[in-house]
Scaffold this motif. Structure first.
Motif, PDB file in Angstrom:
ATOM      1  N   TRP A  98       0.791  -1.107  -0.212  1.00 49.57           N
ATOM      2  CA  TRP A  98       0.025   0.052   0.007  1.00 49.57           C
ATOM      3  C   TRP A  98       1.005   1.345  -0.082  1.00 49.57           C
ATOM      4  CZ3 TRP A  98      -1.160   3.836   3.934  1.00 49.57           C
ATOM      5  CH2 TRP A  98      -2.080   4.582   3.574  1.00 49.57           C
ATOM      6  N   LYS A 112      -2.175  -9.711  -7.270  1.00 45.66           N
ATOM      7  CA  LYS A 112      -3.432  -9.856  -7.128  1.00 45.66           C
ATOM      8  C   LYS A 112      -4.110 -10.643  -8.714  1.00 45.66           C
ATOM      9  CE  LYS A 112      -5.915  -6.663  -5.556  1.00 45.66           C
ATOM     10  NZ  LYS A 112      -6.293  -5.243  -5.156  1.00 45.66           N
ATOM     11  N   ARG A 120     -10.446  -7.652  -6.618  1.00 46.99           N
ATOM     12  CA  ARG A 120     -10.864  -7.480  -5.041  1.00 46.99           C
ATOM     13  C   ARG A 120     -10.220  -6.000  -4.497  1.00 46.99           C
ATOM     14  NH1 ARG A 120     -11.877 -11.985  -1.981  1.00 46.99           N
ATOM     15  NH2 ARG A 120     -12.032 -10.628  -0.212  1.00 46.99           N
ATOM     16  N   SER A 121     -10.991  -5.090  -4.279  1.00 49.15           N
ATOM     17  CA  SER A 121     -10.284  -3.757  -4.139  1.00 49.15           C
ATOM     18  C   SER A 121     -10.045  -3.718  -2.539  1.00 49.15           C
ATOM     19  CB  SER A 121     -11.447  -2.530  -4.471  1.00 49.15           C
ATOM     20  OG  SER A 121     -12.532  -2.974  -3.894  1.00 49.15           O
ATOM     21  N   ASP A 122     -10.641  -4.556  -1.779  1.00 53.22           N
ATOM     22  CA  ASP A 122     -10.410  -4.818  -0.322  1.00 53.22           C
ATOM     23  C   ASP A 122      -8.911  -5.278   0.048  1.00 53.22           C
ATOM     24  OD1 ASP A 122     -11.483  -7.225  -1.564  1.00 53.22           O
ATOM     25  OD2 ASP A 122     -11.728  -8.058   0.530  1.00 53.22           O
ATOM     26  N   ILE A 123      -8.210  -5.783  -0.948  1.00 51.58           N
ATOM     27  CA  ILE A 123      -7.007  -6.585  -0.791  1.00 51.58           C
ATOM     28  C   ILE A 123      -6.107  -5.133  -1.185  1.00 51.58           C
ATOM     29  CG2 ILE A 123      -5.293  -8.099  -1.464  1.00 51.58           C
ATOM     30  CD1 ILE A 123      -7.562 -10.088  -2.327  1.00 51.58           C
ATOM     31  N   ARG A 124      -5.540  -4.512   0.020  1.00 51.98           N
ATOM     32  CA  ARG A 124      -4.820  -3.447  -0.139  1.00 51.98           C
ATOM     33  C   ARG A 124      -3.447  -3.679   0.359  1.00 51.98           C
ATOM     34  NH1 ARG A 124      -8.161   1.552   2.131  1.00 51.98           N
ATOM     35  NH2 ARG A 124      -6.906   1.026   3.992  1.00 51.98           N
ATOM     36  N   ASP A 128      -3.127  -8.532   3.448  1.00 55.62           N
ATOM     37  CA  ASP A 128      -4.361  -8.850   3.092  1.00 55.62           C
ATOM     38  C   ASP A 128      -4.673 -10.042   2.166  1.00 55.62           C
ATOM     39  OD1 ASP A 128      -5.419  -6.809   4.920  1.00 55.62           O
ATOM     40  OD2 ASP A 128      -5.628  -5.306   3.067  1.00 55.62           O
TER      41      ASP A 128
END
Length: 138
Positions: A98, A112, A120-124, A128
């Protein structure tokens, strides 16, 4: 099978996961796709932070002991980080992927995509990613 990268021993993230992977490899239970990364990446950063070699750590793990005992060996053999150093280590590791300032050979988005998680935008962060990827494995 795996331990979350967020788990801590002695206040340090990553160490329990690294030790678990070493034990799994020694028992022949580590999945093949992990083998090329053993001792590299975050493992390498971790042993450098602790002032020990990966090879020596593998040998120490083979003699047995709890994560806490092995970490104490690392402190005695290498260096014992201060409370501030531990805080900086944890924050650095937890946020890898990040807004990184150094250029890894493959960035998180590429990673990813490679593993079918590009949407998957939640994997930052890499932490994660590891958690989500390992939830998908049998």
């Amino acid at each position: 099978m795996f331990i979350s990268p967020y788990e801590k021993v002695g206040g340090l993230v990553w160490v329990p996961r690294m030790l678990r992977k070493i034990r799994l490899r020694a028992s022949g239970q580590l999945p093949d796709d992990y083998l090329p990364y053993m001792g590299l990446g975050f493992d390498r950063r971790c042993v450098r932070f602790l002032g020990v070699t990966y090879e020596a750590l593998v040998e120490r793990v083979a003699t047995g002991g709890t994560d806490e005992e092995i970490l104490e060996w690392c402190f005695a053999t290498g260096k014992r980080p201060s409370e501030v150093e531990i805080h900086v280590w944890n924050e650095y590791m937890i946020k890898r992927g990040w807004r990184d300032t150094d250029s890894p050979s493959i960035d998180l988005q590429e990673y990813k995509e490679k593993y079918g998680l590009g949407h998957r935008s939640d994997i930052r962060t890499y932490f994660d990613f590891y958690e989500v990827d390992e939830e998908r494995k049998p």
